[in-house]
Design a protein around this motif. Structure first.
Motif, mmCIF file in Angstrom:
data_model
loop_
_atom_site.group_PDB
_atom_site.id
_atom_site.type_symbol
_atom_site.label_atom_id
_atom_site.label_comp_id
_atom_site.label_asym_id
_atom_site.label_seq_id
_atom_site.Cartn_x
_atom_site.Cartn_y
_atom_site.Cartn_z
ATOM 1 N N GLY A 107 0.830 -1.199 0.000
ATOM 2 C CA GLY A 107 0.000 0.000 0.000
ATOM 3 C C GLY A 107 0.859 1.242 0.000
ATOM 4 O O GLY A 107 1.911 1.286 0.650
ATOM 5 N N PHE A 108 0.445 2.249 -0.729
ATOM 6 C CA PHE A 108 1.212 3.494 -0.800
ATOM 7 C C PHE A 108 0.256 4.650 -1.057
ATOM 8 O O PHE A 108 -0.873 4.461 -1.516
ATOM 9 N N GLU A 109 0.707 5.843 -0.754
ATOM 10 C CA GLU A 109 -0.122 7.028 -1.002
ATOM 11 C C GLU A 109 0.755 8.258 -1.110
ATOM 12 O O GLU A 109 1.655 8.482 -0.286
ATOM 13 N N ARG A 110 0.505 9.040 -2.137
ATOM 14 C CA ARG A 110 1.047 10.394 -2.242
ATOM 15 C C ARG A 110 -0.143 11.334 -2.152
ATOM 16 O O ARG A 110 -1.019 11.319 -3.022
ATOM 17 N N MET A 111 -0.173 12.131 -1.108
ATOM 18 C CA MET A 111 -1.359 12.919 -0.807
ATOM 19 C C MET A 111 -1.111 14.414 -1.026
ATOM 20 O O MET A 111 0.026 14.862 -1.184
ATOM 21 N N GLU A 112 -2.194 15.159 -1.028
ATOM 22 C CA GLU A 112 -2.123 16.607 -1.097
ATOM 23 C C GLU A 112 -2.183 17.183 0.312
ATOM 24 O O GLU A 112 -2.684 16.545 1.238
ATOM 25 N N ARG A 113 -1.706 18.390 0.463
ATOM 26 C CA ARG A 113 -1.765 19.057 1.757
ATOM 27 C C ARG A 113 -3.214 19.421 2.086
ATOM 28 O O ARG A 113 -4.028 19.645 1.206
ATOM 29 N N GLY A 114 -3.504 19.460 3.385
ATOM 30 C CA GLY A 114 -4.828 19.900 3.811
ATOM 31 C C GLY A 114 -5.799 18.760 4.010
ATOM 32 O O GLY A 114 -5.475 17.586 3.799
ATOM 33 N N SER A 115 -7.005 19.092 4.412
ATOM 34 C CA SER A 115 -8.032 18.095 4.718
ATOM 35 C C SER A 115 -8.493 17.371 3.463
ATOM 36 O O SER A 115 -8.418 17.909 2.343
ATOM 37 N N GLY A 336 -0.113 5.630 16.405
ATOM 38 C CA GLY A 336 -1.403 5.673 15.728
ATOM 39 C C GLY A 336 -1.411 6.638 14.558
ATOM 40 O O GLY A 336 -0.409 7.252 14.204
ATOM 41 N N LEU A 337 -2.573 6.785 13.952
ATOM 42 C CA LEU A 337 -2.706 7.685 12.812
ATOM 43 C C LEU A 337 -2.517 9.132 13.239
ATOM 44 O O LEU A 337 -2.006 9.951 12.481
ATOM 45 N N ILE A 338 -2.932 9.449 14.462
ATOM 46 C CA ILE A 338 -2.879 10.826 14.950
ATOM 47 C C ILE A 338 -1.466 11.390 14.889
ATOM 48 O O ILE A 338 -1.267 12.555 14.544
ATOM 49 N N SER A 339 -0.482 10.586 15.212
ATOM 50 C CA SER A 339 0.891 11.094 15.262
ATOM 51 C C SER A 339 1.813 10.430 14.244
ATOM 52 O O SER A 339 2.698 11.079 13.696
ATOM 53 N N LYS A 340 1.595 9.144 13.978
ATOM 54 C CA LYS A 340 2.424 8.457 12.976
ATOM 55 C C LYS A 340 2.118 8.990 11.586
ATOM 56 O O LYS A 340 3.006 9.093 10.730
ATOM 57 N N GLY A 341 0.836 9.337 11.336
ATOM 58 C CA GLY A 341 0.419 9.813 10.027
ATOM 59 C C GLY A 341 -0.555 8.847 9.380
ATOM 60 O O GLY A 341 -0.750 7.719 9.850
ATOM 61 N N HIS A 342 -1.175 9.296 8.282
ATOM 62 C CA HIS A 342 -2.229 8.496 7.652
ATOM 63 C C HIS A 342 -2.197 8.620 6.129
ATOM 64 O O HIS A 342 -3.054 9.255 5.526
ATOM 65 N N PRO A 343 -1.187 8.002 5.461
ATOM 66 C CA PRO A 343 -1.253 7.851 4.004
ATOM 67 C C PRO A 343 -2.227 6.709 3.700
ATOM 68 O O PRO A 343 -1.948 5.554 4.000
#
Length: 436
Positions: A107-115, A336-343
């Motif tokens: 699994g991988f993700e390149r995301m945009e900034r913001g919500s 968790g997702l809160i601090s580790k991140g969520h790609p």
């Protein structure tokens, strides 16, 4: 029943989405690390499921061709925030049913900034039903992120019905930020006081900024193998058995007036009940849990849904300290997702990597003592949830297969690593390497 085992895991550091690293590089790093961990090359992989939410079709092939064009099936998966675990679910199913002996979930993700927002505004949004129900029952705030409203309302309802307080939500975030300080893969490793969490900018309802997961870039990977493959390749000491795994989607309760149900609580209940029924293992038997805390409110309501607490008593688990080190459970030792991140596409496989490292006793300063059973919860609105129960296949302590312990040091891969992991029967030619 044939068994399925996780024999290799790997992940990248989770990064702020700045476009500095593209998905082929992220995916290649995670896949290479997982293959090195398993001590095999890509030739041995017979089937691959690749998960991502934001990207064009066949991006999985674009990543894996860098390891060799071996002509195996590559299936691309998109299941919102549960995408990574959905890839794992599919790969595990193939191995368990005896279709293949070795499969990959990437699994991988390149995301945009913001919500997060909708990418396709010229067609029906898959969440239009729950958004409509929410608007009718609690209103809709145009300036607040939609996901934050769904989960924020769930937390607010729990406060109203059961006597929890906004401080309980903040305590969850404080815990997860504290845990992440020991995780080299985390996007954020800063520790915050409870007051700092409570006084960070308001996002929606009881949720503040430090209680919300960030968007992230990153990748994760797992190698799933049969018992036959494990024995033939001498992997028993490091293998982690998938004791049980369940996927569920929403029930009609998602369209009720209950904000807790809008967040997918009922599908989590169903999947958890099936896990415990099929395995004979209960929540009381688990020591370490990676739980989908996209917002602190979701961790709160999920304690009930997973059966960690009686209904309405999640805040009592927080007050008792039984959700962190020294307590009954250690929940989100990774941060968790809160601090580790969520790609999105990587999250489920990063959770898997953390639990595999915990069960191997590799996690160093964040190691959960005497971890025998590990539980993973990964949910996506719209919706799908995957819950997985793991245990170590062998009581022997696993030794890292590479020259370092990847659980406590996040190294980049080298050209030598890539050569070891690449398919030998279809070795990367200079032309292929140049083009990919």
């Amino acid at each position: 029943m044939p068994k399925a085992y996780i024999v290799g895991v790997g992940m990248t550091q989770f990064l702020k989405p700045r476009g500095l690293v593209d998905y082929p590089e992220m995916g290649l790093e995670a896949a290479t690390k997982a293959l090195l961990d398993a001590g095999i090359s890509y030739d041995k992989v017979e089937y691959a499921y690749t998960g991502y939410v934001y990207g064009d079709s066949t991006a999985g092939q674009r990543v894996l061709y860098q390891l060799g064009m071996t002509q195996i099936p590559v299936i691309n998966v998109n299941n919102n925030c549960s995408t990574g675990s959905t890839a794992l679910y599919q790969a595990r199913l193939l191995v368990e049913k005896g279709v293949v002996d070795c499969a990959m979930a990437l699994g991988f993700e390149r995301m945009e900034r913001g919500s997060l927002g909708s990418k396709f505004t010229d067609r029906t949004n898959p969440l239009d039903h729950v958004m409509g129900v929410m608007a009718e029952n609690r209103g809709f705030e145009p300036m607040a992120p939609g996901a934050a409203q769904i989960f924020g309302n769930a937390g607010q309802e729990y406060i109203e019905k059961f006597g929890a307080t906004p401080t309980h939500l903040a305590k969850i975030a404080e815990k997860n930020h504290r845990h992440s300080a020991l995780n080299p893969y985390s996007q954020f490793r800063d520790i915050y006081t409870l007051d700092q969490v409570l006084n960070s900018p308001k996002v929606f309802g009881p949720l503040t900024k430090l209680q919300c997961c960030p968007t992230s870039d990153g990748a994760g990977c797992a190698i799933i193998a049969s018992e036959k493959f494990v024995k033939e390749n001498g992997l028993l000491d490091q293998a982690v058995e998938v004791v049980a795994q369940e996927m569920a989607t929403d029930s009609p309760k998602m369209l009720s007036s209950s904000a807790i149900e809008w967040a997918g609580a009922d599908m989590t209940r169903r999947a958890a009940e099936q896990i415990y029924k099929k395995s004979g293992i209960t929540a009381n038997d688990v020591q370490v849990i990676e739980l989908h805390d996209c917002f602190s409110a979701n961790e709160l309501v999920t304690y009930d849904a997973l059966g960690l607490t009686p209904p309405g008593k999640a805040h009592e688990l927080i007050d008792s300290g039984n959700n962190t080190y020294g307590g009954k459970y250690v929940i989100n030792p990774s941060g968790g997702l809160i601090s580790k991140g969520h790609p999105l596409g990587a999250t489920g496989l990063a959770q898997c990597a953390e639990l595999v490292w915990q069960l191997r006793n590799w996690a160093g300063e964040r190691q959960v003592p005497n971890a025998k059973y590990a539980l993973q919860h990964n949910i996506g609105l719209g919706g799908a949830v995957v819950i997985t129960l793991y245990k170590k296949a062998n009581d022997a302590k696993a030794s890292p297969r590479t020259d370092y312990n990847p659980a406590v040091e996040a190294r980049p891969i080298t050209d030598a690593d890539l050569q070891k992991a690449s398919a030998k029967a279809n070795q990367r030619s200079e032309v292929l390497a140049a083009r990919l």
